[in-house]
Every structure is written in structure tokens, then in C-alpha cells.
Design a protein around this motif. Structure first.
Motif, PDB file in Angstrom:
ATOM      1  N   VAL A   1      11.815   3.741  -0.340  1.00  0.00           N
ATOM      2  CA  VAL A   1      10.310   3.888   0.302  1.00  0.00           C
ATOM      3  C   VAL A   1      10.313   5.504   0.584  1.00  0.00           C
ATOM      4  O   VAL A   1       9.239   6.266   0.383  1.00  0.00           O
ATOM      5  CB  VAL A   1      10.063   3.051   1.654  1.00  0.00           C
ATOM      6  N   ALA A   2      11.317   6.056   1.231  1.00  0.00           N
ATOM      7  CA  ALA A   2      11.439   7.292   1.548  1.00  0.00           C
ATOM      8  C   ALA A   2      11.377   8.226   0.480  1.00  0.00           C
ATOM      9  O   ALA A   2      10.487   9.131   0.186  1.00  0.00           O
ATOM     10  CB  ALA A   2      12.456   7.692   2.664  1.00  0.00           C
ATOM     11  N   THR A   3      12.099   7.944  -0.699  1.00  0.00           N
ATOM     12  CA  THR A   3      12.096   8.726  -1.868  1.00  0.00           C
ATOM     13  C   THR A   3      10.709   8.913  -2.535  1.00  0.00           C
ATOM     14  O   THR A   3      10.341   9.724  -2.886  1.00  0.00           O
ATOM     15  CB  THR A   3      13.032   8.401  -2.827  1.00  0.00           C
ATOM     16  N   LYS A   4      10.180   7.644  -2.665  1.00  0.00           N
ATOM     17  CA  LYS A   4       8.920   7.254  -3.342  1.00  0.00           C
ATOM     18  C   LYS A   4       7.701   8.273  -2.613  1.00  0.00           C
ATOM     19  O   LYS A   4       7.015   8.855  -3.144  1.00  0.00           O
ATOM     20  CB  LYS A   4       8.207   5.958  -3.502  1.00  0.00           C
ATOM     21  N   ALA A   5       7.951   8.096  -1.273  1.00  0.00           N
ATOM     22  CA  ALA A   5       6.884   8.881  -0.549  1.00  0.00           C
ATOM     23  C   ALA A   5       6.987  10.280  -0.417  1.00  0.00           C
ATOM     24  O   ALA A   5       6.173  11.076   0.066  1.00  0.00           O
ATOM     25  CB  ALA A   5       6.638   8.124   0.834  1.00  0.00           C
ATOM     26  N   GLY A   6       8.284  10.824  -0.513  1.00  0.00           N
ATOM     27  CA  GLY A   6       8.649  12.157  -0.450  1.00  0.00           C
ATOM     28  C   GLY A   6       8.658  12.467   0.990  1.00  0.00           C
ATOM     29  O   GLY A   6       8.217  13.558   1.470  1.00  0.00           O
TER      30      GLY A   6
ATOM     31  N   SER B   1      10.834   4.820   9.251  1.00  0.00           N
ATOM     32  CA  SER B   1      11.075   4.251  10.409  1.00  0.00           C
ATOM     33  C   SER B   1       9.959   4.172  11.303  1.00  0.00           C
ATOM     34  O   SER B   1       9.334   3.085  11.894  1.00  0.00           O
ATOM     35  CB  SER B   1      12.330   4.293  11.012  1.00  0.00           C
ATOM     36  N   ARG B   2       9.359   5.633  11.640  1.00  0.00           N
ATOM     37  CA  ARG B   2       8.326   5.742  12.566  1.00  0.00           C
ATOM     38  C   ARG B   2       7.114   4.788  12.241  1.00  0.00           C
ATOM     39  O   ARG B   2       6.292   4.274  12.968  1.00  0.00           O
ATOM     40  CB  ARG B   2       8.096   7.239  12.959  1.00  0.00           C
ATOM     41  N   VAL B   3       6.678   5.051  10.699  1.00  0.00           N
ATOM     42  CA  VAL B   3       5.644   4.288  10.475  1.00  0.00           C
ATOM     43  C   VAL B   3       5.560   2.785  10.527  1.00  0.00           C
ATOM     44  O   VAL B   3       4.817   2.117  10.787  1.00  0.00           O
ATOM     45  CB  VAL B   3       5.220   4.880   8.866  1.00  0.00           C
TER      46      VAL B   3
ATOM     47  N   LYS C   1       0.757   8.044   3.043  1.00  0.00           N
ATOM     48  CA  LYS C   1       2.051   8.021   1.940  1.00  0.00           C
ATOM     49  C   LYS C   1       3.089   7.149   1.912  1.00  0.00           C
ATOM     50  O   LYS C   1       3.436   6.495   0.845  1.00  0.00           O
ATOM     51  CB  LYS C   1       2.846   9.393   1.988  1.00  0.00           C
ATOM     52  N   VAL C   2       3.571   6.874   3.238  1.00  0.00           N
ATOM     53  CA  VAL C   2       4.567   5.679   3.170  1.00  0.00           C
ATOM     54  C   VAL C   2       3.842   4.354   3.135  1.00  0.00           C
ATOM     55  O   VAL C   2       4.596   3.359   2.385  1.00  0.00           O
ATOM     56  CB  VAL C   2       4.980   5.825   4.705  1.00  0.00           C
TER      57      VAL C   2
ATOM     58  N   GLU D   1       3.420   0.023  -3.361  1.00  0.00           N
ATOM     59  CA  GLU D   1       3.733   0.121  -4.914  1.00  0.00           C
ATOM     60  C   GLU D   1       5.044  -0.361  -4.915  1.00  0.00           C
ATOM     61  O   GLU D   1       5.369  -1.096  -6.365  1.00  0.00           O
ATOM     62  CB  GLU D   1       3.916   1.617  -5.252  1.00  0.00           C
ATOM     63  N   LEU D   2       5.984  -0.476  -4.233  1.00  0.00           N
ATOM     64  CA  LEU D   2       7.308  -1.002  -4.356  1.00  0.00           C
ATOM     65  C   LEU D   2       7.461  -2.510  -4.042  1.00  0.00           C
ATOM     66  O   LEU D   2       8.628  -2.918  -4.483  1.00  0.00           O
ATOM     67  CB  LEU D   2       8.499  -0.002  -3.743  1.00  0.00           C
ATOM     68  N   GLY D   3       6.734  -2.846  -3.192  1.00  0.00           N
ATOM     69  CA  GLY D   3       6.875  -4.070  -2.946  1.00  0.00           C
ATOM     70  C   GLY D   3       8.042  -4.463  -1.685  1.00  0.00           C
ATOM     71  O   GLY D   3       8.241  -5.632  -1.778  1.00  0.00           O
ATOM     72  N   TYR D   4       7.798  -3.567  -0.968  1.00  0.00           N
ATOM     73  CA  TYR D   4       9.290  -3.407  -0.095  1.00  0.00           C
ATOM     74  C   TYR D   4       8.818  -4.401   1.210  1.00  0.00           C
ATOM     75  O   TYR D   4       7.625  -4.409   1.693  1.00  0.00           O
ATOM     76  CB  TYR D   4       9.266  -2.131   0.576  1.00  0.00           C
ATOM     77  N   ARG D   5       9.742  -5.169   1.619  1.00  0.00           N
ATOM     78  CA  ARG D   5       9.597  -6.136   2.693  1.00  0.00           C
ATOM     79  C   ARG D   5      10.642  -6.026   3.644  1.00  0.00           C
ATOM     80  O   ARG D   5      11.892  -6.133   3.291  1.00  0.00           O
ATOM     81  CB  ARG D   5       9.763  -7.493   2.349  1.00  0.00           C
ATOM     82  N   PRO D   6      10.379  -5.284   5.004  1.00  0.00           N
ATOM     83  CA  PRO D   6      11.580  -5.339   6.021  1.00  0.00           C
ATOM     84  C   PRO D   6      12.078  -6.717   6.276  1.00  0.00           C
ATOM     85  O   PRO D   6      11.317  -7.412   6.552  1.00  0.00           O
ATOM     86  CB  PRO D   6      10.917  -4.581   7.047  1.00  0.00           C
ATOM     87  N   ASN D   7      13.423  -6.541   6.301  1.00  0.00           N
ATOM     88  CA  ASN D   7      14.026  -7.887   6.815  1.00  0.00           C
ATOM     89  C   ASN D   7      14.397  -7.980   8.268  1.00  0.00           C
ATOM     90  O   ASN D   7      13.917  -6.915   9.016  1.00  0.00           O
ATOM     91  CB  ASN D   7      15.291  -8.216   6.104  1.00  0.00           C
ATOM     92  N   ALA D   8      14.307  -8.915   8.912  1.00  0.00           N
ATOM     93  CA  ALA D   8      14.470  -9.082  10.467  1.00  0.00           C
ATOM     94  C   ALA D   8      15.442  -8.236  11.053  1.00  0.00           C
ATOM     95  O   ALA D   8      15.146  -7.649  11.890  1.00  0.00           O
ATOM     96  CB  ALA D   8      14.563 -10.630  10.784  1.00  0.00           C
TER      97      ALA D   8
END
Length: 342
Positions: free
Chosen positions: A13-18, A25-27, A41-42, A48-55
């Protein structure tokens, strides 16, 4: 061509958003204000990546643990499954994630394995479905430093662990009193395994017979399935004096009904049969089954409510108990001799 099974992480996510990892983490946590430009951006990268934070990741970022472990010996039988449903629904509504830890047996190694596996998660707390002796042993094995509550059928005095109860002893008592009120001289009992002595539906059955000064027949022990009800009822079908039978659950009741019908004993004309739980099939059975209704989904919700109260208010909650209700249908009636003289 091999499938790309890479699961996107916070670095992606960080790489994609630059942006930096700390910005992501703050977002995601929402606890520290960031500029609208960085937030957009985040969020775009996450989508786009379909990122899902785990517990686990969320708890590290937010400082709030949101995973609850539920320990159960069984996840298929009606009472266990419906209780799990109630727990999961309530937990999801409150923003918690549920992990189910199946305890294979009462063997100390099996219990320790399940407990240790669950404790590898960043747990906010735990729930034990204490419907059997395995549940009792599992509850005793959990660390005292973890907030733990339990769901149980057999009500008892308050202890160190907060409980949500069904009070099935009250249900057994009420069902037995009802059968006696129809004119049966006594009530036989086909029992499920008990978690503790002098508790549960069998204890309520015994108390009602004692109060009525009625004969107390020996308990016929069974398991949980219709087959067990059928097999165990074979010990009773040859005795024409038996006119009323309270069964430890609805599945035992339909098995017992089959056993009596096979020897020509009609339900309820020759023998009244009462079940326990009010499973969905009970009212569709022929004859429709008189039974004791227990709301397991509500039990699950109440159990999670105790844990949530502990976690949010930082206090040991009081026990919760609800009395089951008798549902009279077609499988119970006055004994034959009373109908003949009526």
C-alpha cells in the motif's frame, strides 16, 4: 501459468501510494490527522490492491485488541451451532473478529493445544461454550489474566467466571410438572450427559417429582443423537406402566418415539413424550413435539454481551440467566386410563 497468490500488505500500500509506512498506519488507524491529499492516495491504493488489514496488524496499529476466541467441543450440534451464531453476530456488530477453537477431547494435551493456538492471536478475551465436561476443563485451563466468560445450560452459583445461563434445570422442572398435571403418576427421563452432578435438566426433573411425592424412576442415560434415543429407549418399551417420558433433547425424543411406535405404543395416546431445545424440526414432526424451548442464539448474544461489558467498562459483569419456556404441542396428553374414564 501459475496464479499470483501474493496477498497485499501494508508495504505494498505504501509503495503504491508513494508514501511512508507510518503515513499508511496513520490513515488506517484514524487516530492521527493527515492531509486530505495523503489520505486520498492511501485509500485509493487500498482499494486498487484489495488490501485487508488483519486483526493482528490492526491491534498493533490501534492499540485495541479486537479478536475474541470461542472454545467449543462441538460446532455442528444444534445448541453449539446456534450459540456460536449468536456470539458471532453480536461480536461482528461490535467490531470484533471471532476465531473458533475446537477442543477435540478432554485430554489435557488436546486442551493445551487448543488454548495455546488461540493465545497465539492478540486476544481481547475468550468465550467458552460450557455444555459438556470438555468445556468445563477448557475453562479451567485458560489463564486468569485473560478476560473469559462462558455460556452454559446448567445454572449454578456465581463464581470467578461470568456466565450466561439457559437455566435448563428450570425447564426440566416445568416440563415434569406439566406431565404430572396431566395425570401421569410419574415421569421417566432419558438423559443427555451432564456437565456436573446435581445440575441441569435432570436435576429439575428430579426436583419436580420429589415435590409431588411421585416415584423417581432410574435415569436412562443416553448421548445426544436420535440413534442414541432409539437405542436407550429399548430399555423402557417393554414396560406398559410407563406413560410419560422427558427426553434430554429433541433428537432423543424422536428416536425414543420411534422405539415406542415400533412396539405398538402410540404417541401421545399410549405414551407422552416431551423433548428439550425446540429445534426447528420439532414442530414439523408427527405428532408435533411438545418441548422446552431454549434460545441458544440469544444465549450467544448474552454471552458476548458479558465479555463486551468487561472489556469496555473494565469490570467483572454479573451472570445472566433466562428461564426456558414449555411449548405444548401434540406429543403429550393425559394417560390412557384417565382418557378412558373421562
Amino acid at each position: 501459468m501459475p496464479l499470483d497468490r501474493h496477498v497485499p500488505g501494508i508495504v505494498d500500500v505504501a509503495t503504491k501510494a508513494g508514501v511512508s509506512l507510518s503515513t499508511v498506519s496513520r490513515v488506517l488507524s484514524g487516530r492521527v490527522r493527515v492531509s486530505d491529499e495523503l489520505r486520498v492516495k492511501v485509500e485509493a491504493a487500498v482499494a486498487e490492491l484489495g488490501y485487508r488489514p488483519n486483526a493482528a496488524a490492526q491491534s498493533l496499529v490501534s492499540g485495541r485488541r479486537s479478536t475474541v476466541a470461542v472454545f467449543a467441543r462441538n460446532t455442528i450440534r444444534y445448541g453449539y451451532a446456534a450459540t456460536l451464531q449468536g456470539i458471532e453476530e453480536a461480536a461482528r456488530a461490535a467490531g470484533y473478529v471471532v476465531v473458533i477453537a475446537v477442543v477435540e477431547s478432554g485430554d489435557p494435551d488436546d486442551i493445551a493445544r487448543s488454548v495455546n493456538n488461540a493465545l497465539s492471536h492478540p486476544l481481547a478475551g475468550a468465550i467458552v461454550i460450557e455444555f459438556d465436561k470438555v468445556g468445563v476443563a477448557t475453562l479451567a485451563a485458560l489463564p486468569s489474566t485473560l478476560p473469559v466468560v462462558a455460556a452454559a445450560g446448567a445454572r449454578r452459583a456465581s463464581g470467578e467466571t461470568p456466565h450466561a445461563f439457559l437455566d435448563d434445570a428450570a425447564g426440566g422442572y416445568e416440563a415434569t410438572r406439566y406431565l404430572l398435571s396431566l395425570g401421569h403418576t410419574t415421569v421417566h427421563h432419558l438423559a443427555i450427559p451432564a456437565t456436573k452432578p446435581r445440575s441441569g435438566r435432570a436435576w429439575g426433573w428430579r426436583k419436580a417429582l420429589q415435590e409431588a411425592d411421585a416415584p423417581i424412576p432410574p435415569v436412562v442415560q443416553a448421548s445426544y443423537s436420535p440413534t442414541s434415543g432409539y437405542d436407550s429407549a429399548q430399555k423402557l418399551t417393554g414396560d406398559p406402566s410407563i406413560t410419560a417420558l422427558l427426553c434430554g433433547n429433541d433428537e432423543l425424543a424422536i428416536g425414543a418415539a420411534r422405539a415406542f411406535q415400533e412396539v405398538g405404543r402410540r404417541v401421545p395416546q399410549d405414551i407422552s413424550i416431551v423433548g428439550f431445545d425446540d429445534q426447528p424440526f420439532a414442530r414439523m414432526w408427527m405428532p408435533a413435539l411438545t418441548t422446552v424451548r431454549q434460545d441458544f442464539v440469544d444465549l450467544g448474544r448474552r454471552t458476548f454481551g458479558l465479555l463486551e461489558e468487561w472489556l469496555t467498562e473494565n469490570r467483572h459483569p454479573a451472570d445472566s440467566a433466562v428461564t426456558p419456556t414449555l411449548v405444548v404441542r401434540e406429543s403429550s396428553a393425559a394417560p390412557p386410563r384417565q382418557r378412558e374414564t373421562a
